[in-house]
Design a protein around this motif. Structure first.
Motif, PDB file in Angstrom:
ATOM      1  N   ILE A 140      -2.596 -10.144   1.295  1.00 32.81           N
ATOM      2  CA  ILE A 140      -1.955  -9.002   0.655  1.00 32.81           C
ATOM      3  C   ILE A 140      -2.992  -7.902   0.511  1.00 32.81           C
ATOM      4  N   ASP A 141      -2.548  -6.647   0.644  1.00 32.35           N
ATOM      5  CA  ASP A 141      -3.450  -5.513   0.466  1.00 32.35           C
ATOM      6  C   ASP A 141      -2.633  -4.333  -0.053  1.00 32.35           C
ATOM      7  N   HIS A 142      -3.265  -3.180  -0.158  1.00 36.40           N
ATOM      8  CA  HIS A 142      -2.586  -2.017  -0.727  1.00 36.40           C
ATOM      9  C   HIS A 142      -3.050  -0.749  -0.027  1.00 36.40           C
ATOM     10  N   GLY A 143      -2.217   0.285  -0.094  1.00 36.13           N
ATOM     11  CA  GLY A 143      -2.542   1.591   0.457  1.00 36.13           C
ATOM     12  C   GLY A 143      -1.397   2.555   0.191  1.00 36.13           C
ATOM     13  N   ASP A 144      -1.661   3.838   0.343  1.00 35.25           N
ATOM     14  CA  ASP A 144      -0.627   4.847   0.172  1.00 35.25           C
ATOM     15  C   ASP A 144       0.064   5.049   1.521  1.00 35.25           C
ATOM     16  N   ILE A 145       1.035   4.201   1.807  1.00 39.33           N
ATOM     17  CA  ILE A 145       1.632   4.147   3.141  1.00 39.33           C
ATOM     18  C   ILE A 145       2.506   5.366   3.429  1.00 39.33           C
ATOM     19  N   ASN A 146       3.209   5.866   2.424  1.00 38.37           N
ATOM     20  CA  ASN A 146       4.100   7.005   2.665  1.00 38.37           C
ATOM     21  C   ASN A 146       3.524   8.331   2.186  1.00 38.37           C
ATOM     22  N   GLY A 147       2.259   8.342   1.769  1.00 36.52           N
ATOM     23  CA  GLY A 147       1.577   9.591   1.435  1.00 36.52           C
ATOM     24  C   GLY A 147       2.085  10.293   0.200  1.00 36.52           C
ATOM     25  N   ASP A 148       2.671   9.560  -0.751  1.00 37.15           N
ATOM     26  CA  ASP A 148       3.206  10.199  -1.953  1.00 37.15           C
ATOM     27  C   ASP A 148       2.238  10.155  -3.125  1.00 37.15           C
ATOM     28  N   GLY A 149       1.017   9.648  -2.899  1.00 40.99           N
ATOM     29  CA  GLY A 149       0.021   9.592  -3.956  1.00 40.99           C
ATOM     30  C   GLY A 149       0.048   8.331  -4.782  1.00 40.99           C
ATOM     31  N   HIS A 150       0.933   7.383  -4.452  1.00 37.54           N
ATOM     32  CA  HIS A 150       1.033   6.115  -5.177  1.00 37.54           C
ATOM     33  C   HIS A 150       0.691   4.953  -4.253  1.00 37.54           C
ATOM     34  N   GLU A 151       0.033   3.941  -4.807  1.00 41.62           N
ATOM     35  CA  GLU A 151      -0.384   2.783  -4.025  1.00 41.62           C
ATOM     36  C   GLU A 151       0.790   1.834  -3.781  1.00 41.62           C
ATOM     37  N   ASP A 152       1.011   1.497  -2.524  1.00 41.66           N
ATOM     38  CA  ASP A 152       2.039   0.551  -2.121  1.00 41.66           C
ATOM     39  C   ASP A 152       1.391  -0.799  -1.804  1.00 41.66           C
ATOM     40  N   ILE A 153       2.208  -1.842  -1.682  1.00 43.76           N
ATOM     41  CA  ILE A 153       1.718  -3.192  -1.405  1.00 43.76           C
ATOM     42  C   ILE A 153       2.192  -3.627  -0.019  1.00 43.76           C
ATOM     43  N   VAL A 154       1.273  -4.175   0.774  1.00 45.57           N
ATOM     44  CA  VAL A 154       1.630  -4.737   2.080  1.00 45.57           C
ATOM     45  C   VAL A 154       1.175  -6.193   2.111  1.00 45.57           C
ATOM     46  N   TYR A 155       1.874  -7.026   2.870  1.00 48.91           N
ATOM     47  CA  TYR A 155       1.527  -8.445   2.938  1.00 48.91           C
ATOM     48  C   TYR A 155       2.157  -9.036   4.187  1.00 48.91           C
ATOM     49  N   PHE A 156       1.771 -10.287   4.494  1.00 50.11           N
ATOM     50  CA  PHE A 156       2.392 -10.948   5.640  1.00 50.11           C
ATOM     51  C   PHE A 156       2.425 -12.456   5.431  1.00 50.11           C
ATOM     52  N   SER A 157       3.290 -13.099   6.201  1.00 55.20           N
ATOM     53  CA  SER A 157       3.365 -14.558   6.273  1.00 55.20           C
ATOM     54  C   SER A 157       3.165 -14.972   7.719  1.00 55.20           C
ATOM     55  N   HIS A 158       2.174 -15.801   7.965  1.00 60.40           N
ATOM     56  CA  HIS A 158       2.008 -16.300   9.331  1.00 60.40           C
ATOM     57  C   HIS A 158       2.738 -17.631   9.533  1.00 60.40           C
ATOM     58  N   VAL A 159       3.544 -18.017   8.544  1.00 64.51           N
ATOM     59  CA  VAL A 159       4.422 -19.179   8.696  1.00 64.51           C
ATOM     60  C   VAL A 159       5.738 -18.742   9.333  1.00 64.51           C
ATOM     61  N   ASP A 160       6.339 -17.685   8.763  1.00 66.19           N
ATOM     62  CA  ASP A 160       7.617 -17.189   9.267  1.00 66.19           C
ATOM     63  C   ASP A 160       7.464 -15.904  10.084  1.00 66.19           C
ATOM     64  N   PHE A 161       6.228 -15.492  10.336  1.00 71.47           N
ATOM     65  CA  PHE A 161       5.903 -14.388  11.246  1.00 71.47           C
ATOM     66  C   PHE A 161       6.615 -13.083  10.878  1.00 71.47           C
ATOM     67  N   PHE A 162       6.360 -12.635   9.643  1.00 73.19           N
ATOM     68  CA  PHE A 162       6.836 -11.312   9.251  1.00 73.19           C
ATOM     69  C   PHE A 162       5.759 -10.616   8.442  1.00 73.19           C
ATOM     70  N   TRP A 163       5.832  -9.300   8.394  1.00 72.34           N
ATOM     71  CA  TRP A 163       5.025  -8.515   7.469  1.00 72.34           C
ATOM     72  C   TRP A 163       5.964  -7.592   6.712  1.00 72.34           C
ATOM     73  N   ALA A 164       5.529  -7.085   5.563  1.00 71.01           N
ATOM     74  CA  ALA A 164       6.447  -6.354   4.698  1.00 71.01           C
ATOM     75  C   ALA A 164       5.701  -5.344   3.842  1.00 71.01           C
ATOM     76  N   ILE A 165       6.462  -4.397   3.311  1.00 74.68           N
ATOM     77  CA  ILE A 165       5.954  -3.357   2.416  1.00 74.68           C
ATOM     78  C   ILE A 165       6.808  -3.323   1.164  1.00 74.68           C
ATOM     79  N   CYS A 166       6.147  -3.253   0.010  1.00 77.34           N
ATOM     80  CA  CYS A 166       6.818  -2.921  -1.245  1.00 77.34           C
ATOM     81  C   CYS A 166       6.315  -1.542  -1.663  1.00 77.34           C
ATOM     82  N   TYR A 167       7.176  -0.537  -1.542  1.00 76.26           N
ATOM     83  CA  TYR A 167       6.776   0.816  -1.905  1.00 76.26           C
ATOM     84  C   TYR A 167       6.736   0.989  -3.414  1.00 76.26           C
ATOM     85  N   ASN A 168       5.727   1.720  -3.876  1.00 76.24           N
ATOM     86  CA  ASN A 168       5.615   2.070  -5.282  1.00 76.24           C
ATOM     87  C   ASN A 168       6.744   3.036  -5.636  1.00 76.24           C
TER      88      ASN A 168
END
Length: 477
Positions: A140-168
């Motif tokens: 899991i990591d974090h970054g301002d993915i949509n450039g709105d000034g708030h930190e979002d969360i990104v993560y992945f599962s290598h069991v079910d082979f997906f990655w995802a974003i939870c926007y702030n």
């Protein structure tokens, strides 16, 4: 026989020396560490994430930097079923204080748990945000993915082979995850602006390196076929754009730096390195010699740390050794910041093991002259002695009865326990509150089943308020 035991005692003194300011014992299963001034007093605290596995186990430990001296004590612990894979401190809401992010497991459902900072470094208020999956979250990591000034969360599962974003959501919380199912076998995820558009991009390393460039219209994927286990985004050559540093271990060590060319998506000049003496792909970047260039610290699961200095123009030094004790840990993680206020970045390393270790947190202080030492640089002897408790055991070697003396500076919770050198608990001699002053007790060499201990080597630890303050190596004959 007695001579042999005396020689063994001397060797153990050298091999298992633990220093109050460099070695600490905290809750088991320490998986990650971050450093942050969470109480806004000018000194960095230590935040450790644990793979707790049980609601009775510690998920997060916070260690307070006492008077910003580089000497630490446990300030708070938070107990629940936590993953601890990558605990970090970021501003989730619009106040000026860093909040804590961890993975919380509830009925096989994974959640983001946000511990909100009250401004004084206390995190009793929290909220959980479901990830809508029972799959194992690998990183899991974090970054301002949509450039709105708030930190979002990104993560992945290598069991079910997906990655995802939870926007702030901009109000101190997180929206439901948006899931993408185009993942190769993956090992690491990180975020940073790779094209200069003010939005953090997402890079996932594994069987291939995939860069997901973030735009108003969505993501554009760039991929190159090269296996990478660990990733860091940083401006390695200080030219104003972010480069990608990566490392892998597949029967041999290899490191590469993808030099960003003019912030053009997918345009990199790849620099390959194979420094000698490296046996891990786990690393962090930090400026250790104050030349503004990011250096590389590699953290193997055993043996010394390895430090590579950045010499500019993508030239690096050979790996240099930073010695820390090895116990029988399964893994380690390091973080770097100035912990003692001398202006140089220090190294904090946690050790992961499923049960007790004599020490599972180590600090190496940067003296600014190319060496890393066990004591804070800016603390005076008077400051150090303020937290030092006297502890001695005699006779040593002993046959039947051992006298233990300790002196406390203040009223404190005290635990004195004896362990084998393999880490097995032999006997907890005392665990209670004690007043400041001198105390004496006896141990008759009996284990917790009241049976005489066999002749051999043992280690007795003095814990004060949950921290190992001193250890003595014993020989019983």
């Amino acid at each position: 026989m007695r001579k042999i035991l005396l020689i063994l005692a001397g060797l153990l003194m050298l091999s298992f020396y633990a220093d109050t300011r460099s070695e600490y014992s905290i809750a088991i299963k320490a998986k990650s560490v971050c450093l942050n001034d969470i109480d806004s007093d000018g000194g960095n605290e230590i935040i450790v994430g644990h793979g707790s596995g049980s609601s009775d186990n510690t998920a997060i430990t916070i260690m307070d930097n006492l008077n910003n001296s580089g000497i630490f004590e446990i300030e708070n612990t938070y107990d629940y079923i936590g993953r601890g894979i990558n605990v970090f401190a970021i501003r989730v809401n619009d106040d000026e204080h860093s909040d804590l992010i961890n993975i919380y497991e509830n009925d096989d459902t994974k959640n983001i748990r946000v511990h909100y900072n009250d401004g004084n470094g206390n995190f009793s208020e929290y909220s959980d945000y479901s990830l809508n999956t029972s799959s194992t979250i690998f990183n899991i990591d974090h970054g301002d993915i949509n450039g709105d000034g708030h930190e979002d969360i990104v993560y992945f599962s290598h069991v079910d082979f997906f990655w995802a974003i939870c926007y702030n959501d901009g109000n101190g919380g997180f929206e439901s995850p948006i899931v993408y199912s185009d993942l190769y076998p993956a090992f690491d995820i990180t975020c940073g602006d790779m094209d200069g558009n003010g939005r953090d991009d997402i890079i996932i390393g594994g069987a291939a390196v995939a860069i997901y460039y973030s735009y108003d219209t969505g993501f554009v994927k760039h991929q190159y076929e090269h296996t990478e286990h660990s990733l860091e985004i940083i401006d390695f050559d200080l030219d104003g754009d972010n480069d990608l540093v990566s490392a892998t271990w597949l029967g041999g060590f290899e490191m590469e730096i993808a030099e960003n060319i003019n912030n053009e998506p997918g345009n990199f000049n790849i620099h390959y390195y194979q420094p000698s003496g490296l046996y891990t792909n786990t690393f962090i970047t930090s400026d250790f010699n104050n030349d503004s260039l990011p250096d590389l610290l590699f953290t193997p699961s055993k043996g010394p740390l390895k430090l590579i200095y950045n010499k500019d123009s993508f030239n690096i030094t050979e790996a240099q050794t930073v010695n820390i004790p090895t116990y029988w840990e399964d893994a380690r993680k390091s973080a770097s910041a100035d912990m003692d206020g001398n202006g140089y970045n220090d190294i904090v390393t946690v050790r992961y093991f499923h049960t007790f270790l004599p020490s599972n947190l180590n600090i190496k202080f940067n003296d600014g002259e190319g060496s890393f030492v066990n004591d804070p640089i800016t603390s005076t002897n008077q400051t150090l002695s303020q937290y030092k408790n006297e502890f001695k055991c005699y006779p040593n070697p002993f046959k039947d009865d051992l006298t233990i003396e300790f002196k406390l500076k203040h009223h404190a919770d005290v635990e004195i326990s004896v362990y084998s050198i393999q880490g097995k608990l032999i006997k907890t001699i005392i665990r209670s509150k004690k007043k400041g002053g001198k105390h004496t007790l006896k141990w008759r060499g009996l284990d917790k089943a009241a049976k005489p201990c066999k002749p051999g080597a043992y280690i007795v630890y003095l814990k004060v308020n949950g921290i190992i303050h001193q250890s003595v190596k014993l020989i019983k004959y």
